[in-house]
Each structure stands twice: as C-alpha cells, then as structure tokens.
Write a protein that holds these residues in place. Structure first.
Motif, mmCIF file in Angstrom:
data_model
loop_
_atom_site.group_PDB
_atom_site.id
_atom_site.type_symbol
_atom_site.label_atom_id
_atom_site.label_comp_id
_atom_site.label_asym_id
_atom_site.label_seq_id
_atom_site.Cartn_x
_atom_site.Cartn_y
_atom_site.Cartn_z
ATOM 1 N N ASP A 100 -66.078 107.048 57.931
ATOM 2 C CA ASP A 100 -64.821 107.079 58.680
ATOM 3 C C ASP A 100 -65.038 106.512 60.082
ATOM 4 O OD1 ASP A 100 -61.960 108.189 58.960
ATOM 5 O OD2 ASP A 100 -62.991 109.189 60.617
ATOM 6 N N GLN A 101 -66.161 106.873 60.714
ATOM 7 C CA GLN A 101 -66.474 106.332 62.034
ATOM 8 C C GLN A 101 -66.706 104.825 61.971
ATOM 9 O OE1 GLN A 101 -70.426 106.659 63.489
ATOM 10 N NE2 GLN A 101 -69.813 107.011 65.614
ATOM 11 N N MET A 102 -67.444 104.374 60.954
ATOM 12 C CA MET A 102 -67.744 102.946 60.851
ATOM 13 C C MET A 102 -66.473 102.127 60.618
ATOM 14 S SD MET A 102 -71.391 102.435 58.977
ATOM 15 C CE MET A 102 -71.385 100.763 59.599
ATOM 16 N N ILE A 103 -65.541 102.657 59.855
ATOM 17 C CA ILE A 103 -64.276 101.954 59.628
ATOM 18 C C ILE A 103 -63.519 101.805 60.944
ATOM 19 C CG2 ILE A 103 -61.994 102.158 58.559
ATOM 20 C CD1 ILE A 103 -63.460 103.501 56.161
ATOM 21 N N ARG A 104 -63.492 102.876 61.744
ATOM 22 C CA ARG A 104 -62.789 102.813 63.032
ATOM 23 C C ARG A 104 -63.441 101.796 63.965
ATOM 24 N NH1 ARG A 104 -63.767 107.243 65.470
ATOM 25 N NH2 ARG A 104 -64.650 108.599 63.855
ATOM 26 N N ALA A 154 -65.280 96.803 53.119
ATOM 27 C CA ALA A 154 -66.411 97.190 52.272
ATOM 28 C C ALA A 154 -66.690 98.680 52.389
ATOM 29 C CB ALA A 154 -67.650 96.380 52.644
ATOM 30 N N VAL A 155 -66.712 99.193 53.609
ATOM 31 C CA VAL A 155 -67.009 100.615 53.817
ATOM 32 C C VAL A 155 -65.859 101.481 53.301
ATOM 33 C CG1 VAL A 155 -67.507 102.383 55.540
ATOM 34 C CG2 VAL A 155 -68.542 100.119 55.754
ATOM 35 N N ASP A 156 -64.620 101.010 53.471
ATOM 36 C CA ASP A 156 -63.483 101.760 52.948
ATOM 37 C C ASP A 156 -63.558 101.866 51.426
ATOM 38 O OD1 ASP A 156 -60.894 103.074 53.366
ATOM 39 O OD2 ASP A 156 -60.050 101.332 52.351
ATOM 40 N N TYR A 157 -64.012 100.809 50.781
ATOM 41 C CA TYR A 157 -64.190 100.807 49.330
ATOM 42 C C TYR A 157 -65.210 101.864 48.913
ATOM 43 C CZ TYR A 157 -65.623 98.951 44.743
ATOM 44 O OH TYR A 157 -65.946 98.805 43.417
#
Length: 255
Positions: free
Chosen positions: A144-148, A161-164
């Motif tokens: 969640d942090q990386m997506i933000r 990619a991370v959301d997937y």
C-alpha cells in the motif's frame, strides 16, 4: 526430505548472500546507516524491491514446505497452499522484472532469512497465522505504501504491478484467516497459541517504530509504512484485530 528445515539448507545460487537480519542491522549501524531503508530515491527503491523479491522467493518456498510438513492436513488446505506456491512464483517473477526495470538484478543486495524463520511452527494453524496473516498482512501494508509512492512519482509501471500483487496478498491473508479458524474449531487453546505466534511476528515487524497507524501521521506522509486497514478488512481481519495491531505499532513507536 527433512521437515522443518533450517534456513541454511535453502537452495541458492552463488550470486546470493543470505544473512541473518540482525547481522545486516549491525553492518548498517557500523557503516553509519542506522536509518530505515525507504523507497524515496532510486538506490533505496532498488534495495526495497530486492528485499520484496527475496521475500517472495521465501514465501513460495514456505507455502511449498507447508504442503510437505503437514501431510495430514485437510485436502482443501493443501490445495490452498499449492495455489499460493503458484501465486508466489508469479510474484517472484514480477519483482525480478521490476528490479530489471530499475536497473538492478537478483543478488545485488543481501537476502535476509527473517521470513523463513517464521515458518518454524510445527502446527499448521500457527503456520498460516504467522505467515499468511502476519507476514502477508505486513505485505499489504508495505505494498500500500509502495503504491502511494509510485503514484506520487508518476511511475505507473510500479504502481500497477504492485497493485496486481496486492490483490493476491489479500487472498492469501484471507486463506490464513480461514484455515487458522477451521483448524482450531473446538480448541480455543490451540487458537490462542496460533494468535500468539502471529502477534510475535507482528511485533517483530513493526520496524522499531517504522510502521504506524495512518491517523497518527500528517496527511500524505509516505515516510512510514501504515496499516492498510481497507486491505486487511477485505482479507478477513476484524476491526478488533486491526485495533490491536494499531496499538502494537504505537507501543513500538514509543521505544
């Protein structure tokens, strides 16, 4: 094959260096790098992606070991663990490609054994509580942090990619919640032991105050990993469990 194998027996190519997390912290402190590795610049992001990549490798191995270590577990449990092996293998490939997208390669950074140590539970209920609910729950927070951060940086490749992968992690946590409860039906003491194992992992991964409750931070503060409440609710955590986790992060921050 041997059950409950130690981390030293994990198969690795020569390009990988596997160290205890404590040793890595000591080395960083000796080099004056006591601060947390946070993905704000390219080098720190590479280190974070490499850490997630090796974590996904160990998660794949851990799910496979759960198949082997607990041959008497219900067939449906074994099927879920086999599905998780497949999911984690895809995650490994995704993060290897993200590393290459950023100019890095597997083996560029040290691999720690911290996830594998969490597999050393001889009860499948405790195993899925610690790995699926504890570590995969942590993955929800980290992703969640990386997506933000990717959104802030305008990097749609990492964001998508991370959301997937996050969608799969939510499923893995939900599987852990399901099997922890099914395997301990009618045995409240066994359930409490499983929860205690999970809580020990949650406390170990509060990053010495580096994981916080979102409401404890200023708006749009990406320095800390925050509790991904929405993802955890989707994954089967109760409001009470999330509240306990938030309180644990506040205790860690106090130190």
């Amino acid at each position: 094959m041997e059950r409950m194998i130690p981390v030293e027996k994990l198969a690795r190519e020569d390009r990988f260096v596997l160290l205890r997390a404590r040793k890595v912290r000591e080395i960083r402190e000796e080099q004056g790098l006591e601060g947390r590795v946070l993905p704000f610049d390219e080098e720190a992001l590479l280190a974070r992606l490499h850490g997630i990549y090796t974590g996904e490798v160990q998660a794949m191995e851990a799910a496979g070991r759960s198949l082997f270590d607990f041959p008497d577990a219900p067939w449906e449990f074994q099927l879920d663990m086999a599905r998780q092996v497949w999911d984690e293998s895809r995650h490994t490939e995704i993060f290897e490609r993200l590393l290459e997208y950023m100019g890095g390669h597997p083996g560029d950074y040290v691999e720690t054994e911290v996830l594998w140590r969490c597999t050393q539970a001889d009860d499948p209920a405790a195993r899925v509580a610690g790995i699926n609910r504890g570590l995969e729950g942590l993955a929800c927070d980290v992703f969640d942090q990386m997506i933000r951060i990717a959104q802030k940086n305008g990097d749609e490749v990492i964001e998508r990619a991370v959301d997937y992968v996050l969608a799969d992690e939510i499923t893995h946590v939900r599987m852990g919640s399901k099997w922890m409860r099914k395997l301990t039906e009618g045995d409240p003491e066994r359930l409490q032991r499983a929860l205690a194992f999970q809580e020990s992992i949650d406390e170990a991964f509060n990053f010495r105050g580096g994981r916080r409750a979102e409401e404890d931070l200023p708006a749009e503060n990406n320095q800390f990993v925050t509790i991904a409440k929405e993802a955890r609710l989707l994954a089967g955590f109760t409001e009470e469990e999330i509240t306990r986790l938030v309180e644990a992060t506040r205790k860690s921050a106090a130190y």
